[in-house]
Design an enzyme around this catalytic site. Structure first.
Site, PDB file in Angstrom:
ATOM      1  N   GLY A   1       0.520  10.322 -16.128  1.00  0.00           N
ATOM      2  CA  GLY A   1       0.154  11.697 -16.418  1.00  0.00           C
ATOM      3  C   GLY A   1      -0.893  11.905 -17.482  1.00  0.00           C
TER       4      GLY A   1
ATOM      5  CG  ASP B   1       3.652   4.140  -0.856  1.00  0.00           C
ATOM      6  OD1 ASP B   1       4.025   3.097  -0.278  1.00  0.00           O
ATOM      7  OD2 ASP B   1       4.109   4.519  -1.951  1.00  0.00           O
TER       8      ASP B   1
ATOM      9  CB  ALA C   1      -3.611  13.992 -14.830  1.00  0.00           C
TER      10      ALA C   1
ATOM     11  CE1 TYR D   1       8.869   5.964  -5.295  1.00  0.00           C
ATOM     12  CE2 TYR D   1       7.574   6.453  -3.348  1.00  0.00           C
ATOM     13  CZ  TYR D   1       7.757   5.733  -4.522  1.00  0.00           C
ATOM     14  OH  TYR D   1       6.825   4.795  -4.905  1.00  0.00           O
TER      15      TYR D   1
ATOM     16  CG  ASN E   1      -2.089   4.470 -17.378  1.00  0.00           C
ATOM     17  OD1 ASN E   1      -3.310   4.425 -17.534  1.00  0.00           O
ATOM     18  ND2 ASN E   1      -1.378   3.395 -17.088  1.00  0.00           N
TER      19      ASN E   1
ATOM     20  CE  LYS F   1       6.335   1.624  -2.847  1.00  0.00           C
ATOM     21  NZ  LYS F   1       6.206   2.989  -2.327  1.00  0.00           N
TER      22      LYS F   1
END
Length: 345
Positions: free
Chosen positions: A244, A57, A247, A62, A242, A88
């Site tokens: 970071g 994706d 993680a 980006y 969420n 997108k």
């Protein structure tokens, strides 16, 4: 859990959209928060492909096109028949003066500014621009990007929906789908409420929902995810950490929803971490695997900015998690008692 297991987005699209259970989110390769060397970006994409990931994706946002152009180089090396690609629409990229560049959270970007537009002409132009940057017309999913109140406020969301349904944006999507230029349509957003609203207006094939169905948040269980099951709409789960904190754990610099994590969120993450530690399971592994317990969720797509992060994602995705962990999280009230968990799939 096997990352190369494949699900279809739904059973309705004329051309099936196949999704490996672990996908690849392309935001970091747009230089999210920090620059990435081109050679590292290409090695990261190769590591994902070599690991068996086949769903990728990206988006014009980006890196103001940088992620898409980096994908283009990798797509020349990959087997297009085995690949599923989404991008997108909704953010047009326009040339501008240096002081007008709108990089958002991306660094070292081209000299472009973002213009939000969900009208017919804008959707078509966005699609054509993405084809040019990706150097392929093999785009499987086209997702409306960030048209929700979380990005624009409620008045902005209402305006975007007027453009979409009264000024031809949705018609553009359906023409592209019916003409076979794409296989499916949907939205890539940060709130589940806009997804429910879109389903109340028209037919969509799937949604890329970032950060709203995680170990920290299960609100979509009450209405949105059952609606997806009822309507045969697939969910692609982005942002499983969420932004970071799931993680990294509740460290001082932890981020939640793209911002420094507030103390109440850190406290909850410490509780989650404690239960995970009691079962000798890394918090990050539980966070990555949890969303796939729900049958509406077809794939989870963490980002990666280097090959080691890809390999880490694969390793934690394949970490064995005992059923007792999910039971204890429910007993402690840390996840909803009716949340389906991965062992039930």
């Amino acid at each position: 859990m096997t990352m190369i297991s494949t699900h279809t987005l739904n059973q309705r699209t004329p051309r099936p959209v196949h999704l490996t259970q672990l996908g690849f989110g392309g935001a970091p390769l747009g230089n999210l928060y920090r620059p990435i060397e081109e050679s590292v970006a290409q090695a990261t994409l190769d590591a994902a492909w070599d690991a068996g990931i086949r769903y990728f994706d990206t988006a014009p946002q980006y890196g103001l096109g940088r992620s898409e152009t980096r994908f283009a180089h990798a797509l020349r090396r990959f087997d297009g028949d085995a690949l599923t690609l989404s991008t997108k629409a909704g953010r047009l990229l326009e040339d501008c003066a240096p002081e007008d560049v709108t990089p958002e959270a991306f660094v070292d970007v081209p000299q472009k500014r973002i213009v939000f537009d969900y009208t017919y002409d804008a959707i078509m132009r966005s699609f054509d621009d993405s084809i040019a940057r990706l150097e392929t017309d093999q785009i499987d999913l086209l997702l409306l990007h960030d048209l929700d109140a979380g990005t624009h406020g409620q008045d902005g969301e209402d305006h975007n929906l007027r453009q979409l349904f009264s000024e031809g944006g949705y018609r553009a999507l359906t023409e592209l789908r019916e003409g076979g230029r794409i296989a499916g349509i949907g939205a890539g957003v940060n709130t589940w409420q806009i997804c429910s609203r879109l389903l109340g207006e028209a037919d969509f094939d799937g949604f890329l929902l970032a950060g709203r169905y995680t170990l920290l948040e299960q609100e979509p269980l009450d209405s949105f995810l059952p609606l997806c099951i009822e309507r045969d709409v697939g969910v692609i789960l982005g942002g499983p950490y969420n932004s970071g904190i799931l993680a990294t754990g509740a460290i001082e610099s932890a981020r939640y929803n793209y911002e420094p994590a507030p103390e109440n969120i850190k406290h909850r993450v410490r509780q989650l971490s404690k239960v995970c530690a009691a079962h000798n399971v890394p918090l990050i592994a539980a966070a990555l695997q949890f969303p796939l317990g729900h049958p509406a969720v077809k794939t989870v797509i963490p980002g990666a900015s280097n090959p080691d992060e890809v390999r880490q994602n694969v390793e934690i995705f394949e970490t064995r998690i005992p059923s007792a962990l999910w039971s204890d999280l429910k007993t402690e009230g840390l996840i909803q008692s009716d949340a389906p968990t991965p062992e039930g799939r």
